[in-house]
Design a protein around this motif. Structure first.
Motif, short mmCIF file in Angstrom:
data_model
loop_
_atom_site.label_atom_id
_atom_site.label_comp_id
_atom_site.label_asym_id
_atom_site.label_seq_id
_atom_site.Cartn_x
_atom_site.Cartn_y
_atom_site.Cartn_z
N ALA A 271 0.83 -1.21 0.00
CA ALA A 271 0.00 0.00 0.00
C ALA A 271 0.86 1.26 0.00
CB ALA A 271 -0.93 0.00 1.21
N CYS A 272 1.91 1.26 0.82
CA CYS A 272 2.80 2.43 0.87
C CYS A 272 3.45 2.69 -0.48
CB CYS A 272 3.88 2.22 1.94
SG CYS A 272 3.27 2.36 3.64
N CYS A 273 3.67 1.62 -1.24
CA CYS A 273 4.34 1.76 -2.54
C CYS A 273 3.40 2.06 -3.69
CB CYS A 273 5.12 0.48 -2.86
SG CYS A 273 6.49 0.13 -1.76
N THR A 274 2.13 1.68 -3.56
CA THR A 274 1.25 1.74 -4.74
C THR A 274 -0.01 2.58 -4.56
OG1 THR A 274 0.02 -0.26 -4.08
CG2 THR A 274 2.00 -0.57 -5.43
N ASN A 275 -0.41 2.87 -3.33
CA ASN A 275 -1.66 3.61 -3.14
C ASN A 275 -1.38 5.11 -3.16
OD1 ASN A 275 -3.91 5.00 -1.62
ND2 ASN A 275 -4.74 2.94 -1.75
N SER A 276 -1.52 5.70 -4.32
CA SER A 276 -1.17 7.11 -4.48
C SER A 276 -2.20 8.04 -3.84
CB SER A 276 -1.03 7.45 -5.97
OG SER A 276 -2.24 7.16 -6.66
N GLU A 277 -3.45 7.60 -3.73
CA GLU A 277 -4.51 8.48 -3.21
C GLU A 277 -4.27 8.85 -1.75
OE1 GLU A 277 -9.38 8.84 -3.08
OE2 GLU A 277 -8.45 6.86 -3.39
N PHE A 278 -3.96 7.87 -0.92
CA PHE A 278 -3.83 8.13 0.51
C PHE A 278 -2.39 8.11 1.02
CE2 PHE A 278 -8.07 5.90 0.27
CZ PHE A 278 -8.82 7.05 0.40
N LEU A 279 -1.48 7.48 0.27
CA LEU A 279 -0.14 7.24 0.82
C LEU A 279 1.00 7.68 -0.10
CD1 LEU A 279 -0.98 3.61 1.99
CD2 LEU A 279 -0.78 5.59 3.49
N GLY A 280 0.69 8.13 -1.29
CA GLY A 280 1.74 8.42 -2.25
C GLY A 280 2.50 9.72 -2.00
N ASN A 281 3.73 9.79 -2.51
CA ASN A 281 4.54 11.02 -2.51
C ASN A 281 4.67 11.61 -1.10
OD1 ASN A 281 6.09 13.12 -3.53
ND2 ASN A 281 4.33 14.32 -4.21
N ARG A 282 5.12 10.80 -0.17
CA ARG A 282 5.21 11.21 1.23
C ARG A 282 6.07 12.47 1.43
NH1 ARG A 282 0.92 9.46 3.84
NH2 ARG A 282 1.27 7.71 5.23
N ILE A 283 7.11 12.60 0.66
CA ILE A 283 8.01 13.75 0.83
C ILE A 283 7.46 14.98 0.12
CG2 ILE A 283 10.32 14.63 0.34
CD1 ILE A 283 11.31 11.72 0.67
N GLY A 284 7.10 14.84 -1.13
CA GLY A 284 6.67 15.99 -1.92
C GLY A 284 5.32 16.56 -1.53
N SER A 285 4.45 15.73 -0.92
CA SER A 285 3.10 16.18 -0.61
C SER A 285 2.95 16.68 0.83
CB SER A 285 2.09 15.05 -0.85
OG SER A 285 2.28 14.01 0.11
N LEU A 286 4.04 16.77 1.57
CA LEU A 286 3.95 17.11 2.99
C LEU A 286 3.17 18.40 3.24
CD1 LEU A 286 4.64 16.67 5.96
CD2 LEU A 286 6.83 17.81 5.54
N ASN A 287 3.54 19.47 2.55
CA ASN A 287 2.89 20.76 2.79
C ASN A 287 1.39 20.70 2.49
OD1 ASN A 287 5.28 21.93 3.61
ND2 ASN A 287 5.77 22.74 1.58
N ASP A 288 1.04 19.99 1.43
CA ASP A 288 -0.37 19.88 1.06
C ASP A 288 -1.14 19.05 2.09
OD1 ASP A 288 -2.37 20.62 -0.88
OD2 ASP A 288 -2.45 18.53 -1.47
N ASP A 289 -0.53 17.96 2.55
CA ASP A 289 -1.18 17.11 3.55
C ASP A 289 -1.36 17.86 4.87
OD1 ASP A 289 -1.11 15.15 1.64
OD2 ASP A 289 0.45 13.95 2.60
N MET A 290 -0.43 18.75 5.20
CA MET A 290 -0.51 19.50 6.46
C MET A 290 -1.70 20.45 6.47
SD MET A 290 1.81 18.47 8.53
CE MET A 290 1.66 19.76 9.77
N LYS A 291 -2.29 20.74 5.31
CA LYS A 291 -3.46 21.63 5.27
C LYS A 291 -4.64 21.03 6.01
CE LYS A 291 -2.13 23.88 0.94
NZ LYS A 291 -2.45 24.08 -0.50
#
Length: 310
Positions: A76-96
């Motif tokens: 899941a960590c490797c393939t589920n882009s909707e909830f788990l993808g791009n952990r480094i690049g999406s940090l700021n967006d997820d923090m919203k």
């Protein structure tokens, strides 16, 4: 101040007794797990070995159940882009997500060794409430838990929906929620002891009609509904609650600020593990569903049965 206090001697004894754990058994099964992951070379190999202990305990030392859970987690960590993808690049967006929710693990364990987790809606504006950001942010806290909260007997969840409106509830009752809950229960080594929902919406209990499609009856029976926080202390030890919930701990807002910092700081852990997790080969067919494909996971493209919220 520690964000996650370890168990005291009394709690540790209770936890190990409930899990049926002894030192030799733990060491032996950890060795078998490491060898099994090496043998299944398609799985990521640059992981933090601490998580193996968490998974074993979360599965009560059932080796086969642990293997399946670890496979699901890695895939899941490797393939589920909707909830788990791009952990480094999406940090700021997820923090919203922290603009409309608070999500914390309380520092002190209950006498039984349970970790109290509080998720609170902090904004009643339905237009600001974003489900995907909510689940992505909570999954980051779950990752921290897997790596750092290694010796507990289970979890007690408090879902404070005091500010929820019927519009927000309707937004929550979506296929996105169905996918997120199903995935979380499949991939994370949780032993949920109770879930307390705080809301004054008269029909809030109707969510169980929907959740039965993805949650086993055993867990459904562990839901409790409260119209206010006043009754929470009848179920959750006072010492484990924030000051604004009647307990001796700091106010939830202060604890939440610490957890926001913790989530941001955990970016370094992802970097230490080589950035984004990557599989080294094809995924076995039985694990295809964790990629987040709705049609694969649930048979047909669809959503929850519609409830009458009027």
């Amino acid at each position: 101040m520690e964000l996650l206090c370890p168990p005291d001697i009394f709690q540790e004894g209770k936890i190990r007794e409930e899990l049926g754990e002894d030192k030799d058994r733990l060491i032996n099964k950890l060795k078998l797990l490491k060898e099994w992951i090496q043998y299944n070379s398609y799985l990521p190999q640059g992981y933090d070995e601490t998580i193996l202990t968490t998974f074993l305990r979360g599965c009560k030392h059932d080796l086969e159940k642990t293997k399946k859970k670890i496979q699901t987690y890695f895939i899941a960590c490797c393939t589920n882009s909707e909830f788990l993808g791009n952990r480094i690049g999406s940090l700021n967006d997820d923090m919203k997500a922290t603009e409309f929710i608070s999500a914390v693990m309380m520092p002190r364990l209950t006498p039984e060794g349970y970790r109290v987790i509080i998720i609170k809606l902090t904004d009643s504006n339905v237009d600001r409430f974003d489900l995907v950001k909510t689940y992505r942010y909570i999954s980051r806290i779950a990752d921290i838990k897997v790596h750092e909260d290694t010796l507990i007997a289970g979890e007690v969840f408090v879902i404070d929906a005091s500010l929820a409106t019927t519009e927000i509830l309707a937004k929550f009752l979506s296929n996105t929620t169905k996918k997120a809950i199903s995935l979380a229960l499949d991939m994370y080594p949780v032993r949920i002891k109770s879930i307390h929902v705080i809301s004054s919406i008269p029909f809030i209990q109707n969510i169980l009609i929907v959740l039965k499609t993805v949650i086993k009856d055993k867990l459904i029976k562990r839901f409790y509904f409260h119209k206010s926080v006043d009754k929470l202390c009848d179920f959750v030890p006072l010492k484990c609650l924030p000051g604004d919930y009647g307990g001796p701990q700091r106010p939830l807002k202060e604890i939440n600020e610490d957890w926001k910092g913790k989530v941001v700081g955990f970016r370094e852990k992802y970097l230490q593990m080589g950035g984004e997790m990557r599989l080294n080969g094809p995924v076995p067919h039985e694990f295809k569903k964790v990629s987040g494909d709705v049609e694969t996971e649930f048979g047909v493209q669809g959503s929850f049965r519609k409830l009458n919220l009027d």
